[in-house]
Design an enzyme around this catalytic site. Structure first.
Site, PDB file in Angstrom:
ATOM      1  N   TYR A 191      -0.269  -0.720  11.846  1.00 24.19           N
ATOM      2  CA  TYR A 191       1.034  -1.327  11.580  1.00 24.19           C
ATOM      3  C   TYR A 191       1.691  -1.532  12.948  1.00 24.19           C
ATOM      4  CZ  TYR A 191       1.026  -0.141   6.566  1.00 24.19           C
ATOM      5  OH  TYR A 191       0.735  -0.052   5.226  1.00 24.19           O
TER       6      TYR A 191
ATOM      7  N   ASP B 222       0.326  -7.390   4.578  1.00 27.39           N
ATOM      8  CA  ASP B 222       0.893  -7.614   3.247  1.00 27.39           C
ATOM      9  C   ASP B 222       2.089  -6.720   2.941  1.00 27.39           C
ATOM     10  OD1 ASP B 222      -0.500  -5.268   3.100  1.00 27.39           O
ATOM     11  OD2 ASP B 222      -1.935  -5.919   1.589  1.00 27.39           O
TER      12      ASP B 222
ATOM     13  N   HIS C 132      -1.699  -5.096  -1.355  1.00 31.73           N
ATOM     14  CA  HIS C 132      -1.256  -3.746  -1.012  1.00 31.73           C
ATOM     15  C   HIS C 132      -1.215  -2.856  -2.254  1.00 31.73           C
ATOM     16  CE1 HIS C 132       0.209  -1.721   2.649  1.00 31.73           C
ATOM     17  NE2 HIS C 132       0.841  -0.892   1.842  1.00 31.73           N
TER      18      HIS C 132
END
Length: 421
Positions: free
Chosen positions: A255, A284, A379
């Site tokens: 991330y 996502d 996700h």
């Protein structure tokens, strides 16, 4: 000589101006860390002046204290004889090993009740499918952990459709095929896997078991499959890889943080770990999904007696949200095709896989930008409700851009609970 501190003295430091917490029997002054905490200051202030170990431990890799807190934060050891009875039960719950955990908070029709759960692990041979594992997990996990793992966005429409979409597709069996010997092995970007699957980068494994992602790595080694390590794992990449097989393959899921230097530092660490062969960039979940079950779950701190004037400023809603929302604090929502991929390539030579592709147009762009692979995923239905299941995106690609399958590897994620999907 280490200073011995009375818990009543710790309790007096319960504001933004002076914030102390107890972690693993040690007292820390975290006042100057409040503004730097990735999950926001309100999470710490909820436990100001208290023992925060049970709340902290499952969601922070060992060593986080040493690398995150400013020098001089450690004050001394708490006198265990002075810890209030109301908090001792949580301290003992964390430290003790028991097959039964009393007073687990459960939520039925938005009402909070107290019950006792049998924590005896089942015989694995009796668990025949994912539904069996899921039902036993709900029984054995704390409500907080279960709510985090099971929750999905809003009305759970995408989460439920992920599975339902597969069940709407029927096999077309062909006959006169010799199936005496069947080989399930595959390669993923050139790396061997005994099965055509991998361990997805789910976060916070230590909410379920103390071994966390390291235990998963050991299981992956025994079965010969690839593990993707979450950026939000409850252990560091180094701790997860400790003792792994020399030829064991891992991927790392990233991330990108608002503070880009933190992501660059993480990439430098990942690049130095020779068993990590693939870099997965998640796309996502640019913002946290509204996971209502997770948000409703009571955390350990909220079960303790209230301490007046903890010094939380701003609207009350700033302290709301579950584990999922807290983990997304600091994640950048500003990623773009033009800027992010060139930046990423400057900081790693690993093949890049994009996770979270949900349309054939973005699959085409991934191929155009030279990505090694894509994971079709919504996700797990945990980010944007009504996002399409992966199988729909796969069929869309077959119809509108079949050439993409020759340019990169394509994987699907979400809703698969059997070999029949």
């Amino acid at each position: 000589m280490v200073r011995l501190i009375d818990a009543k003295e710790v309790a007096r430091h319960n504001s933004r101006e002076s914030c102390w917490v107890i972690l693993y029997g040690k007292v820390y002054d975290v006042t100057h860390f409040l503004s730097d905490h990735p999950g926001g200051s309100s999470i710490i202030l909820k436990l100001a002046g208290r023992d925060a170990t049970a709340e902290y431990d499952p969601v922070h890799p060992p060593g986080t204290l040493e690398t995150s807190l400013p020098a001089g934060s450690f004050i001394g050891d708490v006198n265990p004889d002075t810890i209030p009875e109301a908090t001792k039960s949580y301290h003992n719950m964390l430290m003790a090993t028991s097959t039964t955990m009393p007073a687990i908070t459960t939520n039925t029709n938005n009402a909070t009740t107290s019950t006792t759960k049998d924590k005896t692990p089942p015989d694995l041979d009796t668990l025949l499918n994912f539904e069996d594992f899921e039902s036993h997990a709900e029984r054995m996990l704390s409500h907080k952990a279960w709510a985090y793992y099971f929750s999905a966005a809003d009305d759970l429409h995408s989460k439920q459709l992920n599975t339902a979409a597969y069940r709407a597709i029927l096999f077309r069996p062909r006959v006169f095929i010799d199936v005496t010997l069947c080989d399930t092995s595959r390669t993923i970007l050139g790396h061997a896997s005994s099965l055509p699957l991998f361990v997805c980068p789910a976060a916070m494994a230590r909410l379920a078991h103390p071994s966390g992602e390291h235990g998963i790595a050991q299981a992956a080694a025994r079965t010969g499959i690839i593990q993707m390590i979450s950026n939000n794992a409850s252990l560091s990449p180094e701790q997860i890889l400790e003792g792994c097989l020399p030829d064991q393959t891992f991927a790392f899921q990233l991330y990108v943080q608002k503070d880009i230097s933190k992501s660059e530092a993480m990439l430098q660490r990942v690049n130095s770990l020779r068993n990590i062969k693939i870099l997965v960039l998640t796309l996502d979940a640019p913002t946290p999904g509204k996971r209502e079950l997770d948000e409703r779950a009571k955390n350990i701190g909220s079960e303790l007696p209230l301490v007046p004037s903890v010094g939380i400023s701003g609207p009350a809603k700033s302290s709301q949200g579950g584990i999922g929302k807290a983990m997304f604090a600091g994640t950048s929502p500003s990623l773009t095709w033009r800027d992010t991929l060139p930046w990423l390539r400057k900081h790693t030579s690993l093949p890049i896989v994009l996770k979270g592709i949900q349309t054939h147009e973005d699959a085409m762009l991934a191929a155009e930008y030279g990505c090694a692979g894509i994971i079709l995923s919504n996700h797990g239905g945990r980010a944007l409700d009504t996002a399409p299941p992966a199988i729909h995106t796969l069929l869309e690609m077959r119809r509108f851009c079949p050439y993409v399958f020759d340019k990169l590897e394509v994987y699907v994620d979400g809703g698969i609970k059997r070999g029949l999907a």
